[in-house]
Design a protein around this motif. Sequence first.
Motif, PDB file in Angstrom:
ATOM      1  N   MET A   1       0.844  -1.203   0.237  1.00 42.83           N
ATOM      2  CA  MET A   1       0.035  -0.028   0.007  1.00 42.83           C
ATOM      3  C   MET A   1       0.861   1.249  -0.007  1.00 42.83           C
ATOM      4  SD  MET A   1      -2.932   1.110   2.751  1.00 42.83           S
ATOM      5  CE  MET A   1      -3.804  -0.422   2.707  1.00 42.83           C
ATOM      6  N   SER A   2       0.635   2.071  -0.765  1.00 39.45           N
ATOM      7  CA  SER A   2       1.313   3.284  -1.140  1.00 39.45           C
ATOM      8  C   SER A   2       1.172   4.386  -0.029  1.00 39.45           C
ATOM      9  CB  SER A   2       1.101   4.183  -2.375  1.00 39.45           C
ATOM     10  OG  SER A   2      -0.274   4.745  -2.343  1.00 39.45           O
ATOM     11  N   VAL A   3       1.977   5.223   0.337  1.00 40.67           N
ATOM     12  CA  VAL A   3       2.010   6.536   1.356  1.00 40.67           C
ATOM     13  C   VAL A   3       0.642   7.110   1.024  1.00 40.67           C
ATOM     14  CG1 VAL A   3       3.044   8.300   2.262  1.00 40.67           C
ATOM     15  CG2 VAL A   3       4.416   6.247   1.907  1.00 40.67           C
ATOM     16  N   GLU A   4       0.516   7.270  -0.366  1.00 35.36           N
ATOM     17  CA  GLU A   4      -0.707   8.090  -0.548  1.00 35.36           C
ATOM     18  C   GLU A   4      -1.898   7.499  -0.131  1.00 35.36           C
ATOM     19  OE1 GLU A   4       1.936   7.403  -2.512  1.00 35.36           O
ATOM     20  OE2 GLU A   4       2.881   9.313  -2.845  1.00 35.36           O
ATOM     21  N   MET A 126       1.895   2.193  15.326  1.00 36.90           N
ATOM     22  CA  MET A 126       3.163   2.530  14.579  1.00 36.90           C
ATOM     23  C   MET A 126       3.416   2.541  13.147  1.00 36.90           C
ATOM     24  SD  MET A 126       2.730  -0.857  15.369  1.00 36.90           S
ATOM     25  CE  MET A 126       3.079  -0.890  17.216  1.00 36.90           C
ATOM     26  N   LYS A 127       4.205   3.075  12.452  1.00 38.52           N
ATOM     27  CA  LYS A 127       4.253   2.994  11.148  1.00 38.52           C
ATOM     28  C   LYS A 127       4.781   1.545  10.424  1.00 38.52           C
ATOM     29  CE  LYS A 127       4.911   8.001  10.784  1.00 38.52           C
ATOM     30  NZ  LYS A 127       5.834   9.064  10.119  1.00 38.52           N
ATOM     31  N   PRO A 128       4.573   1.098   9.243  1.00 40.30           N
ATOM     32  CA  PRO A 128       5.074  -0.018   8.724  1.00 40.30           C
ATOM     33  C   PRO A 128       6.640   0.143   8.771  1.00 40.30           C
ATOM     34  CG  PRO A 128       3.142   0.700   7.532  1.00 40.30           C
ATOM     35  CD  PRO A 128       3.510   1.600   8.607  1.00 40.30           C
ATOM     36  N   GLY A 129       7.424  -0.996   9.277  1.00 40.01           N
ATOM     37  CA  GLY A 129       8.740  -1.189   8.887  1.00 40.01           C
ATOM     38  C   GLY A 129       9.444  -0.585  10.251  1.00 40.01           C
ATOM     39  N   GLU A 130       9.132   0.137  11.321  1.00 39.62           N
ATOM     40  CA  GLU A 130       9.515   0.989  12.256  1.00 39.62           C
ATOM     41  C   GLU A 130      10.110  -0.312  13.296  1.00 39.62           C
ATOM     42  OE1 GLU A 130       7.787   5.230  12.951  1.00 39.62           O
ATOM     43  OE2 GLU A 130       6.516   3.643  13.914  1.00 39.62           O
TER      44      GLU A 130
END
Length: 372
Positions: A1-4, A126-130
Amino acid sequence: MSVESQTLFQLLDTNLMLKQPKGTWKWHSPLSAPFKVLGFPWLEQDRVYRRLPLPPNHALPEAVDKLADCTAGGQIRFKTDAQRVAIRVKLRGSASMDHMPATGQIGFDAYVGEPGQERYIGTSRMKPGEQQYESLLFEGDRPDRLRTVTLNFPLYQSVTEVMVGLPPEAALEANDFPSSRGRLVFYGTSITQGGCASRPGLAYPQQIGRRLQREVINLGFSGSGKGEEEVARVIRLIPHVDCFIVDYEANCSTELYGRTLEPFLRLYREEQRLVPILVVSRIPYAKEQVNSISRQDRMERKRIATELVRKLNEAGDDRVFFCDGDRLLGERYDECTVDGVHPNDLGFTRMAESLIPVISQILERCSSSIWR
């Protein structure tokens, strides 16, 4: 999924937005008084959030040694009148599983209320990958008196550092966790560890611990707890145990389970002569509806366990019990998993509700534990 796309969804629904701590905070280490950290038997000795000793007294299987760094079952408890609580976390890795929410893998969740009356109030985001994050757990009205807050550690990652954020003016006291009650030690599989709960407090051992007002030691090792002798020699060192729940069948072949179960229980019993032991057979998998071999294999393992418990009872050990995992999920067990194997939140709740009366009866029957 994109940031947008993420931004679009968050704009459409503000409940999907991350809640970062705002304002002024005072950050506290839970390793300092008056905080109480539970779930890590060797914490005072090693000062790390780890489920087994570092280094262990006996060489552990490599996979078990690595998975012991996952913080499943850990808790932070304290009393405060803070109207808002935040968490600052550093992890050894990020969320990486494709069928378990990040909130369960690397998140904390929060409950408020006295032992036995805790109610869920919030989850870290949390944000993905953090691998490190700050998150607001909850905020609301300032209570008229101090309330107990319980924070559950992540289920599937190592926490290298955690800080609890409170308003600078907040009062802070120790929580009086029932000292007259011992621990519930769970040994088993990825399901025991908490895969695939959406947040830590929904893993079935944690649900049972809340209801029975006991500290939980979660020794579920994903795919790796196989009744090893060296693991038994470490687990039996844990003091103040009210019940030892053994649920590792699903990690083994039928042959390995039959070969390890009796030596594993006997090694534990050598040091813990009065602690009741509950052997739990595994839950049914969804594929058993179309795969008779899988079901027959589970029936054979259940036979191994029931016959061993009967054998030990007849030999004079009346503190070994058996629970049939076939009944833990109830009807429509196929709706209780994420992937046909690992429970979803409904599955974990059903497991807990099925096991609570079983463990309660054992605790009542075997109330004279030696550690008291």
